[in-house]
Design a protein around this motif. Structure first.
Motif, PDB file in Angstrom:
ATOM      1  N   ALA A 462       0.832  -1.206   0.000  1.00  0.00           N
ATOM      2  CA  ALA A 462       0.000   0.000   0.000  1.00  0.00           C
ATOM      3  C   ALA A 462       0.862   1.251   0.000  1.00  0.00           C
ATOM      4  O   ALA A 462       0.605   2.206  -0.742  1.00  0.00           O
ATOM      5  CB  ALA A 462      -0.944  -0.017   1.203  1.00  0.00           C
ATOM      6  N   ALA A 463       1.899   1.271   0.840  1.00  0.00           N
ATOM      7  CA  ALA A 463       2.781   2.436   0.905  1.00  0.00           C
ATOM      8  C   ALA A 463       3.503   2.639  -0.424  1.00  0.00           C
ATOM      9  O   ALA A 463       3.598   3.767  -0.927  1.00  0.00           O
ATOM     10  CB  ALA A 463       3.790   2.269   2.043  1.00  0.00           C
ATOM     11  N   GLU A 464       4.008   1.560  -1.010  1.00  0.00           N
ATOM     12  CA  GLU A 464       4.729   1.668  -2.281  1.00  0.00           C
ATOM     13  C   GLU A 464       3.791   2.114  -3.410  1.00  0.00           C
ATOM     14  O   GLU A 464       4.176   2.920  -4.274  1.00  0.00           O
ATOM     15  CB  GLU A 464       5.369   0.332  -2.619  1.00  0.00           C
ATOM     16  N   GLU A 465       2.570   1.586  -3.431  1.00  0.00           N
ATOM     17  CA  GLU A 465       1.604   1.937  -4.477  1.00  0.00           C
ATOM     18  C   GLU A 465       1.270   3.426  -4.450  1.00  0.00           C
ATOM     19  O   GLU A 465       1.274   4.100  -5.482  1.00  0.00           O
ATOM     20  CB  GLU A 465       0.329   1.110  -4.281  1.00  0.00           C
ATOM     21  N   LEU A 466       1.000   3.941  -3.271  1.00  0.00           N
ATOM     22  CA  LEU A 466       0.608   5.350  -3.158  1.00  0.00           C
ATOM     23  C   LEU A 466       1.787   6.279  -3.405  1.00  0.00           C
ATOM     24  O   LEU A 466       1.624   7.356  -3.994  1.00  0.00           O
ATOM     25  CB  LEU A 466      -0.006   5.604  -1.781  1.00  0.00           C
ATOM     26  N   ALA A 467       2.974   5.880  -2.975  1.00  0.00           N
ATOM     27  CA  ALA A 467       4.155   6.703  -3.238  1.00  0.00           C
ATOM     28  C   ALA A 467       4.431   6.759  -4.745  1.00  0.00           C
ATOM     29  O   ALA A 467       4.758   7.821  -5.294  1.00  0.00           O
ATOM     30  CB  ALA A 467       5.364   6.146  -2.488  1.00  0.00           C
ATOM     31  N   GLN A 471       0.460  10.011  -4.433  1.00  0.00           N
ATOM     32  CA  GLN A 471      -0.768  10.291  -3.700  1.00  0.00           C
ATOM     33  C   GLN A 471      -0.431  10.523  -2.229  1.00  0.00           C
ATOM     34  O   GLN A 471       0.253   9.710  -1.604  1.00  0.00           O
ATOM     35  CB  GLN A 471      -1.725   9.095  -3.812  1.00  0.00           C
ATOM     36  N   PRO A 472      -0.873  11.658  -1.633  1.00  0.00           N
ATOM     37  CA  PRO A 472      -0.620  11.872  -0.197  1.00  0.00           C
ATOM     38  C   PRO A 472      -1.191  10.727   0.631  1.00  0.00           C
ATOM     39  O   PRO A 472      -2.265  10.197   0.313  1.00  0.00           O
ATOM     40  CB  PRO A 472      -1.350  13.192   0.096  1.00  0.00           C
ATOM     41  N   LEU A 473      -0.494  10.340   1.675  1.00  0.00           N
ATOM     42  CA  LEU A 473      -0.945   9.257   2.542  1.00  0.00           C
ATOM     43  C   LEU A 473      -0.354   9.434   3.931  1.00  0.00           C
ATOM     44  O   LEU A 473       0.510  10.295   4.145  1.00  0.00           O
ATOM     45  CB  LEU A 473      -0.530   7.900   1.981  1.00  0.00           C
ATOM     46  N   LEU A 474      -0.802   8.629   4.860  1.00  0.00           N
ATOM     47  CA  LEU A 474      -0.214   8.586   6.195  1.00  0.00           C
ATOM     48  C   LEU A 474       0.694   7.363   6.288  1.00  0.00           C
ATOM     49  O   LEU A 474       0.236   6.227   6.137  1.00  0.00           O
ATOM     50  CB  LEU A 474      -1.307   8.499   7.263  1.00  0.00           C
ATOM     51  N   LEU A 593      -3.392  15.994   6.348  1.00  0.00           N
ATOM     52  CA  LEU A 593      -3.001  14.684   6.852  1.00  0.00           C
ATOM     53  C   LEU A 593      -2.081  14.796   8.056  1.00  0.00           C
ATOM     54  O   LEU A 593      -2.111  13.946   8.958  1.00  0.00           O
ATOM     55  CB  LEU A 593      -2.311  13.877   5.751  1.00  0.00           C
ATOM     56  N   ARG A 594      -1.269  15.849   8.105  1.00  0.00           N
ATOM     57  CA  ARG A 594      -0.373  16.021   9.245  1.00  0.00           C
ATOM     58  C   ARG A 594      -1.182  16.177  10.539  1.00  0.00           C
ATOM     59  O   ARG A 594      -0.874  15.565  11.559  1.00  0.00           O
ATOM     60  CB  ARG A 594       0.529  17.230   9.032  1.00  0.00           C
ATOM     61  N   GLY A 595      -2.227  16.998  10.477  1.00  0.00           N
ATOM     62  CA  GLY A 595      -3.072  17.183  11.654  1.00  0.00           C
ATOM     63  C   GLY A 595      -3.799  15.905  12.035  1.00  0.00           C
ATOM     64  O   GLY A 595      -3.904  15.564  13.221  1.00  0.00           O
ATOM     65  N   ILE A 596      -4.300  15.174  11.021  1.00  0.00           N
ATOM     66  CA  ILE A 596      -4.968  13.904  11.292  1.00  0.00           C
ATOM     67  C   ILE A 596      -3.977  12.924  11.915  1.00  0.00           C
ATOM     68  O   ILE A 596      -4.297  12.229  12.892  1.00  0.00           O
ATOM     69  CB  ILE A 596      -5.564  13.323  10.000  1.00  0.00           C
ATOM     70  N   GLY A 597      -2.766  12.872  11.368  1.00  0.00           N
ATOM     71  CA  GLY A 597      -1.751  11.956  11.899  1.00  0.00           C
ATOM     72  C   GLY A 597      -1.402  12.248  13.343  1.00  0.00           C
ATOM     73  O   GLY A 597      -1.259  11.327  14.162  1.00  0.00           O
ATOM     74  N   GLU A 598      -1.257  13.533  13.679  1.00  0.00           N
ATOM     75  CA  GLU A 598      -0.946  13.903  15.064  1.00  0.00           C
ATOM     76  C   GLU A 598      -2.081  13.507  15.997  1.00  0.00           C
ATOM     77  O   GLU A 598      -1.848  13.010  17.108  1.00  0.00           O
ATOM     78  CB  GLU A 598      -0.686  15.404  15.137  1.00  0.00           C
ATOM     79  N   HIS A 599      -3.320  13.714  15.531  1.00  0.00           N
ATOM     80  CA  HIS A 599      -4.467  13.381  16.385  1.00  0.00           C
ATOM     81  C   HIS A 599      -4.568  11.884  16.630  1.00  0.00           C
ATOM     82  O   HIS A 599      -4.706  11.443  17.784  1.00  0.00           O
ATOM     83  CB  HIS A 599      -5.753  13.904  15.742  1.00  0.00           C
ATOM     84  N   ILE A 600      -4.502  11.081  15.574  1.00  0.00           N
ATOM     85  CA  ILE A 600      -4.689   9.644  15.778  1.00  0.00           C
ATOM     86  C   ILE A 600      -3.476   9.007  16.442  1.00  0.00           C
ATOM     87  O   ILE A 600      -3.603   7.955  17.076  1.00  0.00           O
ATOM     88  CB  ILE A 600      -5.056   8.926  14.466  1.00  0.00           C
ATOM     89  N   SER A 601      -2.314   9.636  16.336  1.00  0.00           N
ATOM     90  CA  SER A 601      -1.159   9.154  17.116  1.00  0.00           C
ATOM     91  C   SER A 601      -1.424   9.359  18.598  1.00  0.00           C
ATOM     92  O   SER A 601      -1.074   8.503  19.429  1.00  0.00           O
ATOM     93  CB  SER A 601       0.114   9.891  16.694  1.00  0.00           C
ATOM     94  N   SER A 602      -2.066  10.479  18.943  1.00  0.00           N
ATOM     95  CA  SER A 602      -2.368  10.749  20.358  1.00  0.00           C
ATOM     96  C   SER A 602      -3.481   9.837  20.863  1.00  0.00           C
ATOM     97  O   SER A 602      -3.438   9.374  22.007  1.00  0.00           O
ATOM     98  CB  SER A 602      -2.743  12.220  20.556  1.00  0.00           C
ATOM     99  N   THR A 603      -4.495   9.542  20.024  1.00  0.00           N
ATOM    100  CA  THR A 603      -5.556   8.633  20.477  1.00  0.00           C
ATOM    101  C   THR A 603      -5.017   7.220  20.653  1.00  0.00           C
ATOM    102  O   THR A 603      -5.462   6.484  21.545  1.00  0.00           O
ATOM    103  CB  THR A 603      -6.739   8.612  19.493  1.00  0.00           C
ATOM    104  N   GLU A 604      -4.047   6.836  19.831  1.00  0.00           N
ATOM    105  CA  GLU A 604      -3.415   5.523  19.984  1.00  0.00           C
ATOM    106  C   GLU A 604      -2.681   5.434  21.321  1.00  0.00           C
ATOM    107  O   GLU A 604      -2.810   4.442  22.057  1.00  0.00           O
ATOM    108  CB  GLU A 604      -2.453   5.275  18.836  1.00  0.00           C
TER     109      GLU A 604
END
Length: 757
Positions: A462-467, A471-474, A593-604
């Motif tokens: 998935a990471a290789e495909e989107l890169a 395509q932006p991704l987390l 995505l940066r904001g989403i990533g920071e948020h879900i990292s904190s919920t984890e």
């Protein structure tokens, strides 16, 4: 000389002019100047003392009325869907007034517990005293505390359940919400301080009996603010979802994909299949399918389902319950890949060569039908020659090819050398009433490793495909350890008679070499724990910094969208990249995505802490009836205030306070992670085998206090009570002696290292 207004006139003025209620405003309104202001001040003070007015900083108001602009807390919608609130602070003697909140077009969505600044207007209604229009939503800065309510004649106090909290909160009689003595409550700080400087608070939720077995996870859920009640609109949206038609999707229903999960799993979000590659150009190769529930089809960006999923970030797992990211109608229903049911999926077809290297992949958006829902034990038993009735027809066509592909992947893994930690996971077993019956090691089978390797490979694809498609991704990012943490690990290794080389670019194979050296020694568990502690916390980011632990350049989470929002983002990115529909990422860019990533990292991290706290409380409850028992363990942490010991049987951590080690002074050396006695010279450090006596186990807080009985098979010689009068050295001399000994020890280590170099 101006006429001084009467008390009633002042009250009427403040009621009619709530925004002009400072002493200066009142004096100007009645033409009071100069020395007459003294009389006005006296009247205002009398009104305040009598309870007719309350003073907020420099203004006065009727305590039974609310100002036109008020900070309020949303109490949630009622059965009819109307949104209500209450004032965040209420000083009146009567119950706080109810406020009907009316939201305009474009206003931010509000939910229970949110705080907002509202513009109020009095209302002539039976079920509310005011209507409120949103001015702005406020950040959640209010302090809350979970604790046990202890009643007294003036109201009571809340004793925190968090073992790190250092003081109680006071609650006035009118702010108890009817709580009973000994009840588990959630309190909110109201500002100000009461007796002995303790914070003033009010009770906002009553949670029942704290000693009830199933209250353990409830405490952690509330303590860590994990959302656990779905708004009605979210539940309605999930119930309204319908199965996805096969039209427009790649039909995978002819493939015998199977799910392999724990025996108690209620949702199945991944299915797998392997077969020998019939391409002559790939002799000995394999074709591997991984199909994942198409959650993006049901959870569209910007919808109530999406907002709630993002708010939660992930599912949280406890021994007695799961707090899911998605409502049950989706997580255990339409999104779950149940046996024999048609389900929408996102799938990747991967080709492996004979050595387990991925040579190609292709993503599809399809429809599938699981051939079987197997447990790990069932799959392993079928592989080992004792298949169940359900697994027997699948042994040759499905199970054997899966293990053949796994053998190739295992060889590729050995070449890649990801970090190989050996930390057996303990499982808490509960009875029907929620009480702990046993603490056992989780079974670790090849079936577990097989699924893990398949999922890792799909995530890489998935990471290789989107890169490749820009395509932006987390990404799932795991950076290498910091120099400070590496040095601490090196200290532990040297103290254990092992070594970790310096001056090289750190690779996981070096750490694996260290762990392999420790494997046959008594320090194996210590080195595994210390290596884990040296690792950085993994997180989500639109920037790719690689995954150190897995020894991978690109890695993303794709395989668990039912329980992780990050995977849902990756699914949407794949949809956008392939033009599969309007439910992709759309205009989301890297900054979003940066904001989403920071948020879900904190919920984890929030979920991890809550799950760990719950485990601590269950273990304390399990051991509570063994007070006075001597238990073997190993020193797992050293601090100035004492030693942490991990007990062998349960894996529980207990504290031996430094005061329990004897009357002598103990010097703490942070570098070597030791405590050294000033009189005896006794050195206590990481990894030492000990026997500790259980002194205290507090199920509500999860804390356990131990007393040290033996160190490396020898009884502890205590200074307390064994010295003759007058023989104990002075404290300053003891500290000096201990420091000199520690300094000499440190210098000796430095010299030894130089000689080794």
């Amino acid at each position: 000389m101006a006429r001084i207004p009467s008390r009633d006139e002042i009250i009427d003025w403040i009621s009619q002019n709530p925004t002009q209620s400072s002493k200066r405003d009142i004096a100007r309104a009645f033409g009071i100047k100069g020395a007459d202001r003294v009389d006005l001040k006296r009247i205002l003070k009398d009104l305040e003392d009598d309870g007719h007015l309350t003073r907020r900083r420099k203004t006065y108001r009727d305590p039974e009325a609310l100002p036109p602009v008020t900070v309020c807390e949303i109490t949630g919608p009622d059965a009819d869907g109307d949104l209500f609130a209450r004032p965040a602070v209420w000083d009146g003697d009567s119950p706080a007034p109810r406020i009907l909140v009316t939201l305009g077009r474009g206003d931010a969505a509000l939910g229970r517990g949110d705080r907002a600044l509202l513009r109020l207007a009095p209302a002539e209604a039976t079920d509310h005293a005011y209507t409120g229009r949103l001015i702005r939503r406020l950040p959640q800065t209010v302090q809350r505390l979970l604790g046990i309510f202890r009643e007294d004649p003036h109201g009571g106090r809340v004793v925190p359940v968090d073992k790190k909290a250092d003081r109680d909160w006071l609650v006035r009689a009118r702010d108890t919400d009817g709580a009973h003595d000994g009840e588990l409550v959630e309190a909110e700080r109201t500002g100000g301080k009461g007796d002995m400087g303790l914070p003033q608070a009010r009770i906002v939720a009553r949670l029942g009996d704290p000693t009830a077995p199933r209250a353990v996870s409830l405490i952690a859920i509330h303590q860590h603010d994990i959302p656990h009640v779905f708004p009605q609109e979210v539940l309605d949206a999930a119930e309204a979802a319908r199965p996805v038609p096969a039209e427009g999707r790649e039909d995978l229903r002819h493939l015998p994909l199977v799910t392999i999960d724990p025996a108690d799993a209620r949702d199945h979000d991944d299915a797998v299949l392997a077969m020998a590659d019939d391409d002559p150009a790939n002799p000995g190769g394999h074709v591997l399918w991984v199909a994942i529930a198409d959650v993006a089809r049901y959870v569209r960006p910007g919808t109530p389902l999406d907002r709630e999923a993002l708010k939660r970030g992930n599912s949280s797992y406890f021994p007695d319950r799961v707090v899911p990211m998605l409502p049950e109608a989706l997580s255990n229903g339409l999104c779950s890949l149940h046996q024999g049911e048609d389900r929408a999926c996102m799938a990747v077809r991967m080709v492996l060569d004979a050595e387990g290297n991925k040579t190609g992949h292709r993503f599809v958006r399809g429809i599938m039908r699981s051939a079987a829902s197997l447990t790990y034990q069932e799959a392993q038993a079928a592989r080992d020659g004792t298949p169940s009735d359900r697994a027997a027809p699948l042994v040759q066509t499905v199970i054997d090819p899966l293990y053949a592909a796994y053998a190739a992947l295992r060889a590729a893994r050995a070449r890649r050398q990801p970090l190989e930690l050996d930390l057996p996971e303990r499982k808490i077993e509960l009875d029907e009433d929620g009480r702990v019956t046993s603490v056992a090691f989780r079974e670790r089978l090849d079936a577990h490793r097989l699924i893990e390797e398949f999922m890792v490979l799909a995530n890489v694809a998935a990471a290789e495909e989107l890169a490749a498609r820009r395509q932006p991704l987390l990404y799932r990012v795991h950076e290498e350890p910091s120099p400070e943490k590496l040095e601490a690990l090196r200290e532990v290794a040297e103290a254990s008679g092992l070594g970790l080389a310096k001056g090289q670019v750190l690779q996981t194979r070096q750490l694996n070499r260290l762990l392999a050296q420790a494997a046959e020694t008594e320090f194996a568990e210590l080195l595994n724990i210390s290596t884990l502690r040296a690792m950085t916390q993994a997180y989500y980011s639109p920037d790719n910094f690689g995954h150190f632990g897995l020894a991978l350049r690109s890695y993303a989470h794709f395989t668990s969208p039912i329980r992780r929002y990050a995977d849902l983002v990756v699914h949407r990115a794949l949809i956008s990249a392939h033009g599969w529909g309007k439910d992709g990422l759309g205009g989301t860019d890297a900054e979003d995505l940066r904001g989403i990533g920071e948020h879900i990292s904190s919920t984890e991290r929030r979920s991890m802490l809550a799950e760990r706290d719950t485990t601590d409380r269950y273990l304390a409850a399990y051991l509570a009836d063994r007070i006075g028992t001597d238990l073997p363990g190993r020193i797992s942490g050293v601090q100035r205030f004492g030693l942490f010991v991990k007990l062998d049987e349960t894996g529980a951590d207990g504290l031996i306070p430094v005061r329990a080690l004897g009357a002598e002074f103990f010097h703490h050396d942070a570098d070597s992670q030791t405590l050294t006695g000033a009189d005896s010279g006794l050195t206590l450090g990481l990894g030492q085998r000990v026997v500790a006596r259980l002194v205290e186990a507090a199920p509500i807080s999860g804390g356990m206090i131990l007393d040290l009985i033996e160190v490396e098979g020898a009884p502890l010689a205590r200074g307390r009570g064994h010295r003759r009068p007058g023989t104990a050295p002075k404290r300053a001399e003891a500290r000096s002696k201990a420091r000199r000994a520690a300094a000499a020890k440190k210098e000796k280590r430095k010299v030894t290292r130089k000689r080794k170099g």
